[in-house]
Motif scaffolding. Structure first.
Motif, PDB file in Angstrom:
ATOM      1  N   MET A  52      -7.309 -25.548 -57.572  1.00 54.82           N
ATOM      2  CA  MET A  52      -6.263 -24.754 -58.345  1.00 54.82           C
ATOM      3  C   MET A  52      -5.998 -23.514 -58.207  1.00 54.82           C
ATOM      4  SD  MET A  52      -5.858 -24.717 -62.571  1.00 54.82           S
ATOM      5  CE  MET A  52      -4.547 -23.986 -63.369  1.00 54.82           C
ATOM      6  N   THR A  53      -4.762 -23.087 -57.731  1.00 48.77           N
ATOM      7  CA  THR A  53      -4.467 -21.752 -57.485  1.00 48.77           C
ATOM      8  C   THR A  53      -4.514 -20.566 -58.610  1.00 48.77           C
ATOM      9  OG1 THR A  53      -2.896 -22.540 -55.771  1.00 48.77           O
ATOM     10  CG2 THR A  53      -2.757 -20.200 -56.301  1.00 48.77           C
ATOM     11  N   HIS A  54      -5.119 -19.623 -58.337  1.00 50.48           N
ATOM     12  CA  HIS A  54      -5.407 -18.557 -59.405  1.00 50.48           C
ATOM     13  C   HIS A  54      -4.820 -17.251 -58.731  1.00 50.48           C
ATOM     14  CE1 HIS A  54      -8.170 -21.051 -61.781  1.00 50.48           C
ATOM     15  NE2 HIS A  54      -8.715 -21.273 -60.641  1.00 50.48           N
ATOM     16  N   VAL A  55      -3.890 -16.711 -59.624  1.00 49.36           N
ATOM     17  CA  VAL A  55      -3.292 -15.510 -58.974  1.00 49.36           C
ATOM     18  C   VAL A  55      -3.363 -14.362 -60.015  1.00 49.36           C
ATOM     19  CG1 VAL A  55      -1.212 -14.320 -58.445  1.00 49.36           C
ATOM     20  CG2 VAL A  55      -1.393 -16.650 -57.891  1.00 49.36           C
ATOM     21  N   ARG A  56      -3.795 -13.360 -59.403  1.00 47.78           N
ATOM     22  CA  ARG A  56      -3.915 -12.142 -60.241  1.00 47.78           C
ATOM     23  C   ARG A  56      -3.197 -10.860 -59.647  1.00 47.78           C
ATOM     24  NH1 ARG A  56      -9.771  -9.558 -60.865  1.00 47.78           N
ATOM     25  NH2 ARG A  56      -8.657  -7.822 -61.798  1.00 47.78           N
ATOM     26  N   GLY A  57      -2.739  -9.867 -60.369  1.00 47.11           N
ATOM     27  CA  GLY A  57      -2.239  -8.710 -59.517  1.00 47.11           C
ATOM     28  C   GLY A  57      -2.118  -7.573 -60.427  1.00 47.11           C
ATOM     29  N   ARG A  58      -1.832  -6.148 -59.721  1.00 44.31           N
ATOM     30  CA  ARG A  58      -1.344  -4.903 -60.214  1.00 44.31           C
ATOM     31  C   ARG A  58      -0.398  -4.399 -59.844  1.00 44.31           C
ATOM     32  NH1 ARG A  58      -6.748  -1.347 -60.690  1.00 44.31           N
ATOM     33  NH2 ARG A  58      -5.386  -0.286 -62.067  1.00 44.31           N
ATOM     34  N   VAL A  59       0.371  -3.499 -60.705  1.00 47.47           N
ATOM     35  CA  VAL A  59       1.592  -2.678 -59.874  1.00 47.47           C
ATOM     36  C   VAL A  59       1.166  -1.536 -60.296  1.00 47.47           C
ATOM     37  CG1 VAL A  59       3.905  -2.552 -60.541  1.00 47.47           C
ATOM     38  CG2 VAL A  59       2.806  -4.949 -60.439  1.00 47.47           C
ATOM     39  N   TRP A  60       1.821  -0.689 -59.611  1.00 52.54           N
ATOM     40  CA  TRP A  60       1.772   0.979 -59.561  1.00 52.54           C
ATOM     41  C   TRP A  60       3.002   1.328 -59.536  1.00 52.54           C
ATOM     42  CZ3 TRP A  60      -2.433  -1.453 -57.188  1.00 52.54           C
ATOM     43  CH2 TRP A  60      -3.372  -1.447 -57.671  1.00 52.54           C
ATOM     44  N   ARG A  61       3.535   2.402 -60.365  1.00 55.36           N
ATOM     45  CA  ARG A  61       5.017   2.980 -60.227  1.00 55.36           C
ATOM     46  C   ARG A  61       4.688   4.426 -60.266  1.00 55.36           C
ATOM     47  NH1 ARG A  61       6.837  -1.408 -63.115  1.00 55.36           N
ATOM     48  NH2 ARG A  61       8.381  -2.817 -61.803  1.00 55.36           N
ATOM     49  N   HIS A  62       5.280   5.249 -59.047  1.00 63.08           N
ATOM     50  CA  HIS A  62       5.004   6.543 -58.990  1.00 63.08           C
ATOM     51  C   HIS A  62       3.613   7.046 -58.937  1.00 63.08           C
ATOM     52  CE1 HIS A  62       9.337   7.087 -59.482  1.00 63.08           C
ATOM     53  NE2 HIS A  62       9.068   6.317 -60.628  1.00 63.08           N
ATOM     54  N   GLY A  63       2.726   5.983 -58.742  1.00 65.00           N
ATOM     55  CA  GLY A  63       1.074   6.351 -58.375  1.00 65.00           C
ATOM     56  C   GLY A  63       0.412   6.080 -59.760  1.00 65.00           C
ATOM     57  N   LYS A  64       1.215   5.602 -60.824  1.00 65.52           N
ATOM     58  CA  LYS A  64       0.613   5.274 -61.953  1.00 65.52           C
ATOM     59  C   LYS A  64       0.688   3.696 -62.112  1.00 65.52           C
ATOM     60  CE  LYS A  64      -0.118   9.544 -62.856  1.00 65.52           C
ATOM     61  NZ  LYS A  64      -1.170  10.542 -62.625  1.00 65.52           N
ATOM     62  N   PRO A  65      -0.470   3.222 -62.834  1.00 63.77           N
ATOM     63  CA  PRO A  65      -0.500   1.536 -63.146  1.00 63.77           C
ATOM     64  C   PRO A  65       0.230   1.311 -63.863  1.00 63.77           C
ATOM     65  CG  PRO A  65      -2.736   2.821 -63.803  1.00 63.77           C
ATOM     66  CD  PRO A  65      -1.812   3.721 -63.209  1.00 63.77           C
ATOM     67  N   VAL A  66       0.841   0.165 -64.033  1.00 63.81           N
ATOM     68  CA  VAL A  66       1.787  -0.300 -65.105  1.00 63.81           C
ATOM     69  C   VAL A  66       1.187  -1.857 -65.192  1.00 63.81           C
ATOM     70  CG1 VAL A  66       3.778   1.069 -64.890  1.00 63.81           C
ATOM     71  CG2 VAL A  66       3.916  -0.909 -63.543  1.00 63.81           C
ATOM     72  N   ASP A  67       1.638  -2.380 -66.684  1.00 58.93           N
ATOM     73  CA  ASP A  67       1.142  -3.893 -66.687  1.00 58.93           C
ATOM     74  C   ASP A  67       2.354  -4.785 -66.892  1.00 58.93           C
ATOM     75  OD1 ASP A  67      -1.629  -2.961 -66.726  1.00 58.93           O
ATOM     76  OD2 ASP A  67      -1.355  -2.498 -68.986  1.00 58.93           O
ATOM     77  N   ASP A  68       3.009  -4.815 -65.595  1.00 58.66           N
ATOM     78  CA  ASP A  68       4.191  -5.652 -65.556  1.00 58.66           C
ATOM     79  C   ASP A  68       4.180  -6.672 -64.558  1.00 58.66           C
ATOM     80  OD1 ASP A  68       4.619  -3.826 -63.902  1.00 58.66           O
ATOM     81  OD2 ASP A  68       6.808  -3.329 -64.747  1.00 58.66           O
ATOM     82  N   PHE A  69       2.889  -7.101 -63.953  1.00 54.14           N
ATOM     83  CA  PHE A  69       2.768  -7.901 -62.723  1.00 54.14           C
ATOM     84  C   PHE A  69       3.229  -9.313 -63.146  1.00 54.14           C
ATOM     85  CE2 PHE A  69       0.713 -11.013 -60.035  1.00 54.14           C
ATOM     86  CZ  PHE A  69       1.048 -10.618 -58.814  1.00 54.14           C
ATOM     87  N   VAL A  70       4.201 -10.076 -62.529  1.00 56.69           N
ATOM     88  CA  VAL A  70       4.726 -11.415 -62.651  1.00 56.69           C
ATOM     89  C   VAL A  70       4.626 -12.005 -61.221  1.00 56.69           C
ATOM     90  CG1 VAL A  70       6.233 -13.007 -63.748  1.00 56.69           C
ATOM     91  CG2 VAL A  70       5.676 -10.752 -64.850  1.00 56.69           C
ATOM     92  N   PHE A  71       3.877 -13.071 -61.099  1.00 56.59           N
ATOM     93  CA  PHE A  71       3.938 -13.505 -59.552  1.00 56.59           C
ATOM     94  C   PHE A  71       5.320 -14.001 -59.088  1.00 56.59           C
ATOM     95  CE2 PHE A  71       2.806 -17.251 -56.777  1.00 56.59           C
ATOM     96  CZ  PHE A  71       2.443 -16.521 -55.708  1.00 56.59           C
ATOM     97  N   SER A  72       6.094 -14.670 -59.998  1.00 58.42           N
ATOM     98  CA  SER A  72       7.446 -15.126 -59.461  1.00 58.42           C
ATOM     99  C   SER A  72       8.272 -14.041 -59.080  1.00 58.42           C
ATOM    100  CB  SER A  72       7.814 -16.102 -60.610  1.00 58.42           C
ATOM    101  OG  SER A  72       7.924 -15.286 -62.058  1.00 58.42           O
ATOM    102  N   GLU A  73       7.987 -12.803 -59.759  1.00 59.23           N
ATOM    103  CA  GLU A  73       9.063 -11.601 -59.489  1.00 59.23           C
ATOM    104  C   GLU A  73       8.403 -10.760 -58.562  1.00 59.23           C
ATOM    105  OE1 GLU A  73       9.578  -9.770 -63.350  1.00 59.23           O
ATOM    106  OE2 GLU A  73      10.436 -11.622 -64.152  1.00 59.23           O
ATOM    107  N   ILE A  74       7.353 -11.241 -57.422  1.00 59.03           N
ATOM    108  CA  ILE A  74       6.721 -10.456 -56.467  1.00 59.03           C
ATOM    109  C   ILE A  74       7.537  -9.507 -55.617  1.00 59.03           C
ATOM    110  CG2 ILE A  74       5.888 -12.349 -55.224  1.00 59.03           C
ATOM    111  CD1 ILE A  74       3.403 -10.599 -54.324  1.00 59.03           C
ATOM    112  N   SER A  75       8.640 -10.378 -55.086  1.00 57.27           N
ATOM    113  CA  SER A  75       9.686 -10.215 -54.240  1.00 57.27           C
ATOM    114  C   SER A  75      10.381  -8.883 -54.923  1.00 57.27           C
ATOM    115  CB  SER A  75      10.722 -11.144 -53.762  1.00 57.27           C
ATOM    116  OG  SER A  75      10.132 -12.263 -53.302  1.00 57.27           O
ATOM    117  N   ASP A  76      10.804  -8.942 -56.229  1.00 61.38           N
ATOM    118  CA  ASP A  76      11.645  -7.825 -56.953  1.00 61.38           C
ATOM    119  C   ASP A  76      10.700  -6.508 -56.685  1.00 61.38           C
ATOM    120  OD1 ASP A  76      13.671  -9.387 -57.084  1.00 61.38           O
ATOM    121  OD2 ASP A  76      13.170 -10.079 -58.973  1.00 61.38           O
ATOM    122  N   CYS A  77       9.706  -6.844 -57.247  1.00 63.02           N
ATOM    123  CA  CYS A  77       8.622  -5.537 -57.163  1.00 63.02           C
ATOM    124  C   CYS A  77       8.400  -4.890 -55.811  1.00 63.02           C
ATOM    125  CB  CYS A  77       7.144  -6.090 -57.608  1.00 63.02           C
ATOM    126  SG  CYS A  77       7.104  -6.602 -59.423  1.00 63.02           S
TER     127      CYS A  77
END
Length: 329
Positions: free
Chosen positions: A1-26
């Protein structure tokens, strides 16, 4: 079973809005940095992701392959690499003839604004990688900082593994010269050699991987601040490689010394057996001579018996003293 996790930083600061289905937009957004970790990926999911992000099809297949060598390949829009993390089993196995190392394969796709890691092993501590990102605090320098953080954790694991094998070899040396015969010494030596060969296969190619990533980074012009940290990482890789090579010489020396000591002990045993055989041959020769069916001086007399016995004792003492002086007994 595939497990996915991720993190997003904007302007060098971490934000909690990672969504795998929207990875292209990020990945397309400006001043955004993305890290996506995929464990036990389904072939279809990773293939679809590769099509979406225009990843090289052969690189996607390599990330899913059961076995792949350590390497780094630069494509037009991204860089693909495969490295192996090593962890030391803790606590150490009771049977020291078992391997103390666990090897985990991690593949990565380096994009202009993101890093995608693919793992097949559940035992690699990916949380350590996430913590290392925060400790380095270099997300404002772009994706190069994420790649450096991952490789830094990998190389630290190599150092821990080399240290564990070094300690194991020192233990073999202590057992080898403490005067006590260890039945499992040969088996432990072979297991250490196997572990060292496996470690060498994943440590030595890291020089090529770090060199390729260091000199062909997409953000080399925009983030020159990362050049010194990559140079330091390469230095650590060289040290781990040199240490691994020196351990190979050490374990070979232990193996050959063990064989030499076995030969020496066998020579001592044979020398002592030969000495006692020579001593036993003297009374055998004398009593055999007097066992002939002919008359000889002193036959059937007490004086003859005492004389022959005295000659036997005297010759045995002389041979014993001579052999003892020569360390034959």
């Amino acid at each position: 079973m595939t497990h996915v996790r991720g993190r997003v930083w904007r302007h060098g600061k971490p934000v909690d809005d990672f969504v795998f289905s929207e990875i292209s937009d990020c990945l397309a957004a400006e001043d955004t940095l993305v890290w996506c970790d995929i464990y036990d990926p389904d072939h279809e999911i990773l293939t679809d992701l590769g099509d979406e992000l225009a990843l090289n099809a052969w690189a996607v297949e390599d990330a899913l392959a059961d076995a792949e060598r350590t390497k780094a390949v630069v494509y037009k829009t991204h860089t693909f690499f495969t490295v192996y993390g090593v962890t030391v089993k803790s606590p150490a196995p009771e049977d020291m003839s078992e391997s103390t190392l666990e090897i985990h394969r991690i593949s990565g796709f380096v994009l202009p604004r993101g890093l995608i890691t693919v793992r097949l092993s559940p035992h690699f501590d990916i949380d350590t990688v996430s913590r290392r990102f925060d400790e380095l605090g270099g997300q404002e320098y772009g994706v190069g900082s994420l790649v450096h953080g991952l490789l830094d954790v990998i190389v630290d694991g190599h150092f821990d593994a080399v240290q564990a094998l070094d300690d194991g070899i020192e233990g073999l040396e202590d057992d080898l010269f403490d005067g006590s015969a260890r039945a499992d010494l040969q088996r432990r030596t072979f297991q250490l050699r196997k572990d060292l060969v496996a470690l060498r296969r994943v440590v030595l190619p890291m020089r090529e991987v770090v060199t390729v990533i260091q000199h062909r980074r997409m953000d080399a012009k925009t983030a020159p601040e990362l050049d010194p940290v990559y140079a330091d990482l390469y230095d650590h890789v060289l040290r781990a490689s040199e240490w691994t090579e020196s351990l190979r010489d050490m374990v070979t020396t232990v193996f050959e010394t063990n064989l030499s000591m076995q030969d020496a002990r066998l020579n001592v045993v044979m020398k002592k057996l030969t000495g006692w055989a020579a001593i036993i041959a003297v009374p055998t020769a004398i009593t055999g001579f007097y066992g002939q069916n002919v008359d000889y001086p002193g036959i059937d007399t007490v004086g003859g018996f005492v004389t022959s016995s005295a000659v036997i004792v005297l010759l045995v003492i002389v041979l014993f003293v001579m052999f003892r002086k020569r360390d034959w007994l």
